[in-house]
Motif scaffolding. Structure first.
Motif, PDB file in Angstrom:
ATOM      1  N   MET A   1      55.658  43.768  63.401  1.00 15.82           N
ATOM      2  CA  MET A   1      57.104  43.671  63.322  1.00 15.82           C
ATOM      3  C   MET A   1      57.597  42.369  63.956  1.00 15.82           C
ATOM      4  N   LEU A   2      57.052  42.037  65.129  1.00 10.41           N
ATOM      5  CA  LEU A   2      57.457  40.809  65.805  1.00 10.41           C
ATOM      6  C   LEU A   2      57.051  39.580  64.992  1.00 10.41           C
ATOM      7  N   HIS A   3      55.861  39.631  64.384  1.00 11.00           N
ATOM      8  CA  HIS A   3      55.414  38.519  63.552  1.00 11.00           C
ATOM      9  C   HIS A   3      56.262  38.401  62.289  1.00 11.00           C
ATOM     10  N   ALA A   4      56.671  39.531  61.721  1.00  8.14           N
ATOM     11  CA  ALA A   4      57.512  39.498  60.520  1.00  8.14           C
ATOM     12  C   ALA A   4      58.854  38.834  60.821  1.00  8.14           C
ATOM     13  N   GLU A   5      59.403  39.111  61.996  1.00  8.03           N
ATOM     14  CA  GLU A   5      60.684  38.500  62.361  1.00  8.03           C
ATOM     15  C   GLU A   5      60.536  36.999  62.570  1.00  8.03           C
ATOM     16  N   ARG A   6      59.427  36.582  63.192  1.00  9.02           N
ATOM     17  CA  ARG A   6      59.191  35.145  63.364  1.00  9.02           C
ATOM     18  C   ARG A   6      58.975  34.460  62.014  1.00  9.02           C
ATOM     19  N   PHE A   7      58.303  35.155  61.101  1.00  5.74           N
ATOM     20  CA  PHE A   7      58.100  34.593  59.760  1.00  5.74           C
ATOM     21  C   PHE A   7      59.443  34.447  59.041  1.00  5.74           C
ATOM     22  N   ALA A   8      60.333  35.431  59.216  1.00  7.16           N
ATOM     23  CA  ALA A   8      61.674  35.320  58.637  1.00  7.16           C
ATOM     24  C   ALA A   8      62.377  34.080  59.165  1.00  7.16           C
ATOM     25  N   SER A   9      62.176  33.798  60.448  1.00 13.00           N
ATOM     26  CA  SER A   9      62.734  32.587  61.046  1.00 13.00           C
ATOM     27  C   SER A   9      62.154  31.342  60.386  1.00 13.00           C
ATOM     28  N   ALA A  10      60.843  31.345  60.128  1.00 13.27           N
ATOM     29  CA  ALA A  10      60.197  30.197  59.471  1.00 13.27           C
ATOM     30  C   ALA A  10      60.730  29.997  58.060  1.00 13.27           C
ATOM     31  N   LEU A  11      61.055  31.088  57.380  1.00 12.07           N
ATOM     32  CA  LEU A  11      61.572  31.023  56.009  1.00 12.07           C
ATOM     33  C   LEU A  11      63.075  30.787  55.960  1.00 12.07           C
ATOM     34  N   LYS A  12      63.718  30.700  57.136  1.00  8.05           N
ATOM     35  CA  LYS A  12      65.176  30.567  57.227  1.00  8.05           C
ATOM     36  C   LYS A  12      65.894  31.761  56.594  1.00  8.05           C
ATOM     37  N   ARG A  13      65.304  32.942  56.772  1.00  9.41           N
ATOM     38  CA  ARG A  13      65.936  34.175  56.311  1.00  9.41           C
ATOM     39  C   ARG A  13      66.754  34.757  57.457  1.00  9.41           C
ATOM     40  N   ASN A  14      67.996  35.081  57.183  1.00  7.45           N
ATOM     41  CA  ASN A  14      68.913  35.551  58.203  1.00  7.45           C
ATOM     42  C   ASN A  14      68.954  37.082  58.201  1.00  7.45           C
ATOM     43  N   LEU A  15      68.155  37.711  59.066  1.00 10.38           N
ATOM     44  CA  LEU A  15      68.174  39.170  59.187  1.00 10.38           C
ATOM     45  C   LEU A  15      69.402  39.525  60.023  1.00 10.38           C
ATOM     46  N   ASN A  16      70.514  39.717  59.351  1.00  9.62           N
ATOM     47  CA  ASN A  16      71.815  39.749  60.023  1.00  9.62           C
ATOM     48  C   ASN A  16      72.476  41.117  60.117  1.00  9.62           C
ATOM     49  N   VAL A  17      71.827  42.175  59.632  1.00 10.46           N
ATOM     50  CA  VAL A  17      72.431  43.513  59.697  1.00 10.46           C
ATOM     51  C   VAL A  17      71.466  44.473  60.374  1.00 10.46           C
ATOM     52  N   PHE A  18      71.977  45.183  61.381  1.00  9.48           N
ATOM     53  CA  PHE A  18      71.195  46.194  62.101  1.00  9.48           C
ATOM     54  C   PHE A  18      71.709  47.557  61.669  1.00  9.48           C
ATOM     55  N   LEU A  19      70.817  48.362  61.098  1.00  5.58           N
ATOM     56  CA  LEU A  19      71.170  49.659  60.523  1.00  5.58           C
ATOM     57  C   LEU A  19      70.439  50.762  61.263  1.00  5.58           C
ATOM     58  N   THR A  20      71.135  51.868  61.549  1.00  7.85           N
ATOM     59  CA  THR A  20      70.507  53.045  62.152  1.00  7.85           C
ATOM     60  C   THR A  20      70.888  54.272  61.342  1.00  7.85           C
ATOM     61  N   ILE A  21      69.880  55.094  61.019  1.00 10.81           N
ATOM     62  CA  ILE A  21      70.108  56.360  60.317  1.00 10.81           C
ATOM     63  C   ILE A  21      69.467  57.467  61.142  1.00 10.81           C
ATOM     64  N   ASN A  22      70.257  58.469  61.518  1.00  8.90           N
ATOM     65  CA  ASN A  22      69.759  59.642  62.238  1.00  8.90           C
ATOM     66  C   ASN A  22      69.452  60.753  61.240  1.00  8.90           C
ATOM     67  N   PRO A  94      74.687  40.407  52.688  1.00 10.77           N
ATOM     68  CA  PRO A  94      75.946  39.655  52.782  1.00 10.77           C
ATOM     69  C   PRO A  94      76.880  40.303  53.813  1.00 10.77           C
ATOM     70  N   ALA A  95      77.360  39.505  54.753  1.00  9.96           N
ATOM     71  CA  ALA A  95      78.173  40.039  55.856  1.00  9.96           C
ATOM     72  C   ALA A  95      79.450  40.704  55.360  1.00  9.96           C
ATOM     73  N   ASP A  96      79.985  40.216  54.239  1.00 11.86           N
ATOM     74  CA  ASP A  96      81.232  40.793  53.735  1.00 11.86           C
ATOM     75  C   ASP A  96      81.003  42.059  52.911  1.00 11.86           C
ATOM     76  N   GLN A  97      79.735  42.513  52.796  1.00 14.69           N
ATOM     77  CA  GLN A  97      79.451  43.714  52.007  1.00 14.69           C
ATOM     78  C   GLN A  97      78.777  44.809  52.834  1.00 14.69           C
ATOM     79  N   ILE A  98      78.938  44.767  54.151  1.00 16.34           N
ATOM     80  CA  ILE A  98      78.312  45.778  55.009  1.00 16.34           C
ATOM     81  C   ILE A  98      78.930  47.153  54.760  1.00 16.34           C
ATOM     82  N   GLU A  99      80.239  47.212  54.581  1.00 15.41           N
ATOM     83  CA  GLU A  99      80.892  48.508  54.311  1.00 15.41           C
ATOM     84  C   GLU A  99      80.409  49.101  52.998  1.00 15.41           C
TER      85      GLU A  99
END
Length: 197
Positions: A1-22, A94-99
């Motif tokens: 998981m930590l390596h995947a996030e660093r790879f996203a950084s290398a690819l300039k992918r913006n993992l910008n939404v944190f989602l939780t489902i109970n 997309p930040a404007d489509q979170i809802e």
């Protein structure tokens, strides 16, 4: 998981939404389980909607996301009791489509889980530069020796009777190996100026 996030950084992918489902309600189908419902009905649906968004925007960007399942000790009932089971996900959206994302997830949850309440699904935008800290939080259930190695605050997250982590293919092991063979560094040193958000 930590390596995947660093790879996203290398690819300039913006993992910008944190989602939780109970998952503190029972599936409507007694033969189903929350993991299969999440993987085949929710995760897959989010990926399809991402692909449709990219098609409308005429861009080629595969779905990028990381998810981790947790079943932590229950504070109210004591350390021998666990739950509720839940999943955290970090994804590019997309930040404007979170809802709109919340609407589709809540609709799917209501379809597959009895007595679902909208409050069981949360999503928030991750500020620029906070993705690394969010991923560290998601990795808190890592085995204690690894937690010390990665400088994480370990917190037991209980038994999970299936794969604990899901990573989208574009951030997975095979994608990182292909990137490395092409001359890229899938695990960049983010202290370097080019790698900063």
């Amino acid at each position: 998981m930590l390596h995947a996030e660093r790879f996203a950084s290398a690819l300039k992918r913006n993992l910008n939404v944190f989602l939780t489902i109970n998952f503190n309600t029972l599936p409507r189908d007694p033969e189903a389980n929350y993991y299969d419902i999440f993987r085949t009905k929710i995760w897959a649906n989010i990926r399809r909607r991402w692909n449709a968004h990219c098609k409308r925007q005429a861009i080629q960007r595969p779905f990028a996301a990381i998810a981790v399942f947790e079943n932590p000790p229950n504070r109210r009932e004591g350390p021998r009791h666990y739950g509720p089971k839940h999943v955290h996900a970090l994804l590019e959206w997309p930040a404007d489509q979170i809802e709109r994302l919340l609407y589709f997830i809540r609709r799917a949850m209501a379809k597959y889980f009895a007595r679902f309440r909208p409050s069981q699904v949360h999503a928030s935008e991750v500020a620029a530069g906070r993705t690394r800290r969010t991923t560290s939080y998601m990795a808190k259930g890592i085995d204690p020796p690894f937690a010390a190695h990665f400088y994480l605050n370990h917190a037991p997250q209980g038994h999970v009777a299936h794969r604990r982590i899901i990573i989208s293919r574009c951030l997975g092991h095979a994608a990182r190996a292909l990137f490395r063979r092409g001359g890229g560094n899938p695990l960049p040193n983010r202290r370097s100026p080019w790698a900063l958000y």
